[in-house]
Motif scaffolding. Structure first.
Motif, PDB file in Angstrom:
ATOM      1  N   TRP A  23       5.913  50.024  11.099  1.00 55.19           N
ATOM      2  CA  TRP A  23       5.497  49.607   9.749  1.00 55.19           C
ATOM      3  C   TRP A  23       3.977  49.459   9.699  1.00 55.19           C
ATOM      4  CZ3 TRP A  23       6.915  44.187   7.386  1.00 55.19           C
ATOM      5  CH2 TRP A  23       6.542  44.154   6.022  1.00 55.19           C
ATOM      6  N   ARG A  24       3.422  48.808  10.693  1.00 51.92           N
ATOM      7  CA  ARG A  24       1.974  48.565  10.719  1.00 51.92           C
ATOM      8  C   ARG A  24       1.193  49.878  10.804  1.00 51.92           C
ATOM      9  NH1 ARG A  24      -0.083  44.790  15.479  1.00 51.92           N
ATOM     10  NH2 ARG A  24       0.966  46.468  16.636  1.00 51.92           N
ATOM     11  N   GLN A  25       1.727  50.837  11.554  1.00 48.13           N
ATOM     12  CA  GLN A  25       1.042  52.115  11.732  1.00 48.13           C
ATOM     13  C   GLN A  25       1.334  53.114  10.617  1.00 48.13           C
ATOM     14  OE1 GLN A  25       2.325  53.336  15.633  1.00 48.13           O
ATOM     15  NE2 GLN A  25       1.540  51.458  16.595  1.00 48.13           N
ATOM     16  N   GLY A  26       2.261  52.763   9.727  1.00 48.97           N
ATOM     17  CA  GLY A  26       2.599  53.649   8.625  1.00 48.97           C
ATOM     18  C   GLY A  26       3.499  54.800   9.024  1.00 48.97           C
ATOM     19  N   THR A  27       4.191  54.680  10.157  1.00 49.94           N
ATOM     20  CA  THR A  27       5.070  55.751  10.620  1.00 49.94           C
ATOM     21  C   THR A  27       6.548  55.459  10.383  1.00 49.94           C
ATOM     22  OG1 THR A  27       5.116  54.799  12.852  1.00 49.94           O
ATOM     23  CG2 THR A  27       3.425  56.459  12.393  1.00 49.94           C
ATOM     24  N   GLY A  28       6.855  54.295   9.848  1.00 49.59           N
ATOM     25  CA  GLY A  28       8.240  53.938   9.591  1.00 49.59           C
ATOM     26  C   GLY A  28       8.317  52.781   8.620  1.00 49.59           C
ATOM     27  N   ALA A  29       9.509  52.519   8.140  1.00 54.26           N
ATOM     28  CA  ALA A  29       9.732  51.433   7.185  1.00 54.26           C
ATOM     29  C   ALA A  29      10.465  50.295   7.864  1.00 54.26           C
ATOM     30  CB  ALA A  29      10.549  51.935   5.999  1.00 54.26           C
ATOM     31  N   ILE A  30      10.097  49.083   7.546  1.00 54.70           N
ATOM     32  CA  ILE A  30      10.777  47.931   8.128  1.00 54.70           C
ATOM     33  C   ILE A  30      12.248  47.917   7.718  1.00 54.70           C
ATOM     34  CG2 ILE A  30      10.253  46.334   6.240  1.00 54.70           C
ATOM     35  CD1 ILE A  30      10.315  45.574  10.055  1.00 54.70           C
ATOM     36  N   THR A  31      12.557  48.533   6.582  1.00 60.64           N
ATOM     37  CA  THR A  31      13.945  48.574   6.114  1.00 60.64           C
ATOM     38  C   THR A  31      14.849  49.378   7.032  1.00 60.64           C
ATOM     39  OG1 THR A  31      13.324  50.410   4.662  1.00 60.64           O
ATOM     40  CG2 THR A  31      13.375  48.219   3.688  1.00 60.64           C
ATOM     41  N   ASP A  32      14.267  50.204   7.916  1.00 62.40           N
ATOM     42  CA  ASP A  32      15.078  50.981   8.842  1.00 62.40           C
ATOM     43  C   ASP A  32      15.905  50.091   9.764  1.00 62.40           C
ATOM     44  OD1 ASP A  32      14.106  53.333   7.815  1.00 62.40           O
ATOM     45  OD2 ASP A  32      12.645  53.668   9.416  1.00 62.40           O
ATOM     46  N   VAL A  33      15.421  48.872   9.996  1.00 66.93           N
ATOM     47  CA  VAL A  33      16.107  47.975  10.931  1.00 66.93           C
ATOM     48  C   VAL A  33      17.061  47.016  10.220  1.00 66.93           C
ATOM     49  CG1 VAL A  33      14.488  46.016  11.011  1.00 66.93           C
ATOM     50  CG2 VAL A  33      15.638  46.769  13.115  1.00 66.93           C
ATOM     51  N   PHE A  34      17.178  47.134   8.897  1.00 67.50           N
ATOM     52  CA  PHE A  34      18.068  46.272   8.117  1.00 67.50           C
ATOM     53  C   PHE A  34      19.455  46.900   8.008  1.00 67.50           C
ATOM     54  CE2 PHE A  34      14.321  44.511   5.390  1.00 67.50           C
ATOM     55  CZ  PHE A  34      13.869  43.787   6.485  1.00 67.50           C
ATOM     56  N   ALA A  35      20.486  46.125   8.284  1.00 66.97           N
ATOM     57  CA  ALA A  35      21.861  46.592   8.086  1.00 66.97           C
ATOM     58  C   ALA A  35      22.173  46.623   6.590  1.00 66.97           C
ATOM     59  CB  ALA A  35      22.842  45.669   8.799  1.00 66.97           C
ATOM     60  N   PRO A  36      23.006  47.558   6.138  1.00 64.92           N
ATOM     61  CA  PRO A  36      23.322  47.643   4.700  1.00 64.92           C
ATOM     62  C   PRO A  36      23.845  46.336   4.120  1.00 64.92           C
ATOM     63  CG  PRO A  36      24.095  49.600   5.831  1.00 64.92           C
ATOM     64  CD  PRO A  36      23.637  48.647   6.905  1.00 64.92           C
ATOM     65  N   GLY A  37      24.669  45.614   4.887  1.00 65.55           N
ATOM     66  CA  GLY A  37      25.253  44.374   4.391  1.00 65.55           C
ATOM     67  C   GLY A  37      24.449  43.133   4.728  1.00 65.55           C
ATOM     68  N   MET A  38      23.207  43.330   5.086  1.00 64.16           N
ATOM     69  CA  MET A  38      22.348  42.210   5.460  1.00 64.16           C
ATOM     70  C   MET A  38      22.239  41.173   4.345  1.00 64.16           C
ATOM     71  SD  MET A  38      18.203  42.371   6.016  1.00 64.16           S
ATOM     72  CE  MET A  38      17.937  42.613   4.241  1.00 64.16           C
ATOM     73  N   VAL A  39      22.166  39.900   4.738  1.00 62.91           N
ATOM     74  CA  VAL A  39      21.874  38.807   3.807  1.00 62.91           C
ATOM     75  C   VAL A  39      20.459  38.337   4.112  1.00 62.91           C
ATOM     76  CG1 VAL A  39      22.464  36.464   3.081  1.00 62.91           C
ATOM     77  CG2 VAL A  39      24.282  38.108   3.631  1.00 62.91           C
ATOM     78  N   TRP A  40      19.620  38.244   3.068  1.00 63.91           N
ATOM     79  CA  TRP A  40      18.220  37.844   3.257  1.00 63.91           C
ATOM     80  C   TRP A  40      17.887  36.701   2.309  1.00 63.91           C
ATOM     81  CZ3 TRP A  40      14.971  39.812   6.960  1.00 63.91           C
ATOM     82  CH2 TRP A  40      13.633  39.395   6.914  1.00 63.91           C
ATOM     83  N   ARG A  41      17.264  35.671   2.855  1.00 64.93           N
ATOM     84  CA  ARG A  41      16.855  34.528   2.046  1.00 64.93           C
ATOM     85  C   ARG A  41      15.336  34.380   2.059  1.00 64.93           C
ATOM     86  NH1 ARG A  41      21.262  33.599   4.611  1.00 64.93           N
ATOM     87  NH2 ARG A  41      20.069  33.250   6.530  1.00 64.93           N
ATOM     88  N   ILE A  42      14.772  34.130   0.900  1.00 63.03           N
ATOM     89  CA  ILE A  42      13.358  33.777   0.803  1.00 63.03           C
ATOM     90  C   ILE A  42      13.301  32.311   0.410  1.00 63.03           C
ATOM     91  CG2 ILE A  42      11.187  34.157  -0.408  1.00 63.03           C
ATOM     92  CD1 ILE A  42      11.979  37.061  -0.764  1.00 63.03           C
TER      93      ILE A  42
END
Length: 202
Positions: A23-42
């Protein structure tokens, strides 16, 4: 051989470290490591603070409109990874992010992400950050509108990875914002049309 807790700890730490590096280098997306059914809280009291019940909901309601508030040349990305802590299936990343908003002003914020992994994917996450800075950006800068553009790319295993790198700047998320469509004649030539979203100024 049974995987030990120590092995899982280091494996999960490396999965997240590599995702952040890409992500930092602009070669991939952080979303690649997220499972489809992930639950995320802010947490906190920002405009985006709530629970998101899937990866796609988190992208649609937060990551996409957030990313669309930044310039194409200097999108929001991690600039400093302060620490990566891991214990079995849990990884905590303390990091600083920065980008240039569409109005020309820089946006900087510090984050703490607490993530639980299973099979190399984040299945549960909690985020903490400075709500005042986030809310200022969210209210002050309007997201760019999306337009579709089509490119012809080779068909093959992992078609997603074959999207030309130059197109990946939209949202900094190569796996978001495109649709594979049929194109008469193209398939027989071993190619397929990919429709990508490009975020443009209003």
């Amino acid at each position: 051989m049974t995987e030990t807790s120590a092995t899982r700890t280091e494996t999960n730490r490396e999965v997240i470290r590599q995702a952040f590096d890409a992500w930092r280098q602009g070669t991939g997306a952080i979303t690649d490591v997220f499972a489809p059914g992930m639950v995320w809280r802010i947490e906190g009291h920002s405009a985006a603070s709530k629970e998101y019940r899937s990866k796609q909901q988190f992208i649609d309601e937060v990551l996409a409109p957030f990313g669309a508030r930044f310039t194409v040349s200097e999108p929001f990305r991690p600039v400093t990874i302060r620490a990566v802590y891991a214990d079995d299936d849990t990884v905590i990343v303390i990091w600083d992010g920065r980008g240039i908003a569409s109005g020309g002003q820089p946006y900087e914020n510090s984050y703490a992400w607490i993530m639980k992994l299973a099979d190399g994917k984040v299945i549960d996450g909690t985020a903490f950050y400075d709500s005042i800075s986030f809310n200022d950006l969210w209210a002050r800068v309007q997201p760019r509108r999306a337009e579709a553009a089509a490119v012809l790319v080779p068909v093959g295993a992992g078609t997603k990875s074959r999207v030309p790198p130059a197109q990946n700047w939209s949202l900094g998320a190569p796996d978001y914002g495109y649709e594979v469509i049929n194109s008469p004649g193209a398939e027989s030539a071993g190619r397929v049309w990919i429709v990508l979203l490009a975020w443009l100024p209003r």
